[in-house]
Design a protein around this motif. Structure first.
Motif, short mmCIF file in Angstrom:
data_model
loop_
_atom_site.label_atom_id
_atom_site.label_comp_id
_atom_site.label_asym_id
_atom_site.label_seq_id
_atom_site.Cartn_x
_atom_site.Cartn_y
_atom_site.Cartn_z
N THR A 1 0.88 -1.22 -0.08
CA THR A 1 0.05 0.01 0.09
C THR A 1 0.84 1.37 -0.12
OG1 THR A 1 0.02 0.20 2.33
CG2 THR A 1 -1.83 -1.37 1.48
N ARG A 2 0.28 2.55 -0.11
CA ARG A 2 1.08 3.55 0.20
C ARG A 2 0.20 4.56 0.71
NH1 ARG A 2 -2.51 6.61 -2.15
NH2 ARG A 2 -2.84 6.77 -4.28
N PHE A 3 0.96 5.55 1.32
CA PHE A 3 0.47 6.83 2.11
C PHE A 3 1.07 8.10 1.17
CE2 PHE A 3 0.39 10.43 5.24
CZ PHE A 3 -0.94 10.52 5.06
N ALA A 4 0.32 8.77 0.56
CA ALA A 4 0.78 9.83 -0.65
C ALA A 4 0.29 11.15 -0.14
CB ALA A 4 0.35 9.18 -1.74
N PRO A 5 0.93 11.81 0.85
CA PRO A 5 0.41 13.28 1.08
C PRO A 5 1.23 14.15 0.32
CG PRO A 5 2.09 12.45 2.80
CD PRO A 5 1.70 11.36 1.95
N SER A 6 0.60 15.22 0.28
CA SER A 6 1.07 16.49 -0.35
C SER A 6 1.59 17.51 0.43
CB SER A 6 -0.03 17.17 -1.39
OG SER A 6 -0.55 16.37 -2.36
N PRO A 7 2.86 17.58 0.38
CA PRO A 7 3.47 18.75 1.59
C PRO A 7 3.03 20.24 1.36
CG PRO A 7 5.16 18.03 0.14
CD PRO A 7 3.76 17.51 -0.52
N ILE B 1 5.72 11.15 -1.53
CA ILE B 1 5.91 12.81 -1.34
C ILE B 1 4.86 13.22 -2.73
CG2 ILE B 1 6.71 14.93 -1.11
CD1 ILE B 1 6.53 13.03 1.65
N GLU B 2 3.75 13.75 -2.80
CA GLU B 2 3.23 14.10 -4.21
C GLU B 2 3.28 15.71 -4.20
OE1 GLU B 2 -0.61 12.16 -4.74
OE2 GLU B 2 0.31 10.58 -5.21
N ASP B 3 4.24 16.18 -4.64
CA ASP B 3 4.79 17.65 -4.55
C ASP B 3 4.80 18.38 -5.99
OD1 ASP B 3 6.91 16.31 -4.90
OD2 ASP B 3 8.25 17.40 -3.92
N SER C 1 -0.21 16.35 -13.72
CA SER C 1 -1.40 16.45 -12.86
C SER C 1 -1.41 15.49 -11.82
CB SER C 1 -2.86 16.55 -13.63
OG SER C 1 -2.79 15.21 -14.20
N TYR C 2 -2.30 15.69 -10.71
CA TYR C 2 -2.33 14.58 -9.39
C TYR C 2 -2.70 13.31 -10.53
CZ TYR C 2 -5.19 11.61 -6.58
OH TYR C 2 -5.60 10.64 -5.75
N HIS C 3 -3.83 13.39 -11.27
CA HIS C 3 -4.30 12.07 -11.85
C HIS C 3 -3.19 11.26 -12.64
CE1 HIS C 3 -8.20 13.27 -11.38
NE2 HIS C 3 -8.20 14.24 -11.99
N ALA D 1 0.28 11.68 -12.51
CA ALA D 1 1.52 11.39 -11.48
C ALA D 1 1.05 10.21 -10.64
CB ALA D 1 2.02 12.30 -10.81
N CYS D 2 0.03 10.32 -10.05
CA CYS D 2 -0.35 9.31 -9.03
C CYS D 2 -0.67 8.15 -9.56
CB CYS D 2 -1.69 9.84 -8.34
SG CYS D 2 -2.62 8.53 -7.23
N THR D 3 -1.30 8.08 -10.70
CA THR D 3 -1.51 6.64 -11.07
C THR D 3 -0.44 6.14 -11.88
OG1 THR D 3 -3.90 7.68 -11.98
CG2 THR D 3 -3.19 5.54 -12.89
N ILE E 1 -5.36 2.58 -0.36
CA ILE E 1 -6.22 2.94 0.80
C ILE E 1 -6.32 4.43 0.91
CG2 ILE E 1 -6.78 2.39 3.38
CD1 ILE E 1 -5.87 -0.08 1.76
N ARG E 2 -7.43 4.92 0.65
CA ARG E 2 -7.47 6.63 0.98
C ARG E 2 -8.82 6.93 1.08
NH1 ARG E 2 -6.01 7.48 -5.47
NH2 ARG E 2 -7.98 6.68 -6.29
N GLY E 3 -9.18 8.45 1.35
CA GLY E 3 -10.29 8.88 1.86
C GLY E 3 -11.36 8.71 0.66
N ASP F 1 -13.12 11.00 -0.27
CA ASP F 1 -13.08 12.35 -1.29
C ASP F 1 -12.55 11.90 -2.71
OD1 ASP F 1 -10.93 11.80 0.34
OD2 ASP F 1 -10.41 14.11 0.38
N LEU F 2 -11.53 10.98 -2.52
CA LEU F 2 -10.76 10.49 -3.78
C LEU F 2 -11.52 9.57 -4.77
CD1 LEU F 2 -7.17 11.27 -2.60
CD2 LEU F 2 -8.20 12.26 -4.27
N LEU F 3 -12.62 8.97 -4.27
CA LEU F 3 -13.29 8.04 -4.79
C LEU F 3 -13.80 8.31 -6.50
CD1 LEU F 3 -14.69 4.95 -5.38
CD2 LEU F 3 -16.72 5.93 -4.13
#
Ligand code: GLU
Length: 282
Positions: A4-10, A40-42, A190-192, A194-196, A208-210, A212-214
């Motif tokens: 899994t990953r946790f991917a916050p934006s600073p 780190i999603e920066d 963009s987020y879409h 880079a994240c994918t 696993i995420r909130g 709000d990102l569904l």
């Protein structure tokens, strides 16, 4: 192995909502003898700051989480995202959109049967000459994913895209987001995108995420199909709310992990949501 990953934006200090998301992602990995990466999603280099990134490491360590190193920092990998964009361009699936925000909103308002504020693309594609003139005059633009082109590219597969969410199969419906921006002229991603891309690169098996990102997952699923990337399983958890059901956001400064820690709240109480909301509310 489960990963899994946790991917916050600073772009601010982590708050209680982030602690919940991190606990879910790190917890899922631990329960399944897997690992949880930190990413780190920066890509938004104007809003993201080194002090927020440093605080992410400190806050997560304080909460007792551990992750493999080196940590992927997206701003170090813009070239990767540009090469994805180039492939999408070569496949004819993205187009330059020179419209301002205001013009996009006007187009949305004019479109019949569009009640959801979604941009479904231009009525007429710009001719090479029109595009050349705009480029020559240095007009800003964004690269948008053309859903119409994706539909022709994938044929029947477009209609049958699905993903697992919280143990159930969900039909992916990218139309609910419209022609999203995949890159801006200045940022290049963009987020879409880079994240994918990174989820595929890092062999993430479970996201696993909130919740709000569904909504974004519908577009991520489409990108996975186009790019031939593996499809992880998704778990979207409810967002943390206070006693009155109000959702936390970065603006609730008093509920940042930094502040709670400074006020002497223990990591265990943060993770168990044992917070005196009133006392900590801004
Ligand atoms: N970077 C995103 C955020 O901070 C989360 C990305 C994700 O989990 O997919 O909201």
């Amino acid at each position: 192995m489960i990963r899994t990953r946790f991917a916050p934006s600073p772009s601010g200090y982590l708050h209680l909502g982030h602690a919940e998301s991190a606990a879910q992602a790190f917890g899922f990995a631990r329960e399944n003898q897997g690992e949880c990466l930190l990413r780190i999603e920066d890509i938004d280099t104007t809003r993201c700051k080194p002090e927020f990134e440093t605080a992410i490491y400190e806050n997560l360590q304080w909460l007792g989480f551990h992750w493999p190193t080196p940590v992927r920092r997206q701003s170090d990998h813009f070239a990767d995202y540009i090469s994805v964009l180039t492939r999408l361009r070569d496949m004819g699936l993205v187009y330059r959109c020179f419209k301002t925000r205001k013009e996009i909103l006007e187009d949305i308002a004019r479109a019949p049967h569009n009640h959801d504020n979604i941009y479904m693309g231009p009525k007429h594609i710009l001719s090479a000459k029109q595009e050349g003139t705009l480029l020559a005059s240095n007009q800003p633009y964004a690269w948008r994913l053309s859903l119409q082109a994706c539909r022709s590219f994938l044929g029947e597969r477009y209609q049958t895209l699905s993903f697992m969410n919280n143990g159930e199969t969900i039909k992916a419906n990218p139309d609910t987001l419209g022609d999203v921006i995949l890159a801006r002229k200045d940022v290049g991603t963009s987020y879409h995108l880079a994240c994918t891309h990174d989820d595929a690169l890092q062999n993430i098996t479970h996201i696993i995420r909130g919740v709000d990102l569904l909504g974004s997952t519908h577009i991520h699923r489409l990108l996975q199909e186009i790019m031939g990337w593996p499809v992880p399983e998704y778990h979207h958890h409810p967002l943390l709310t206070d006693e009155n059901g109000k959702r936390y956001a970065k603006r609730d400064k008093a509920l940042t992990l930094k502040t709670l820690r400074a006020q002497g709240v223990s990591p265990g109480n943060v993770l168990a949501h044992k917070i005196n909301w009133k006392k900590h509310e801004s």
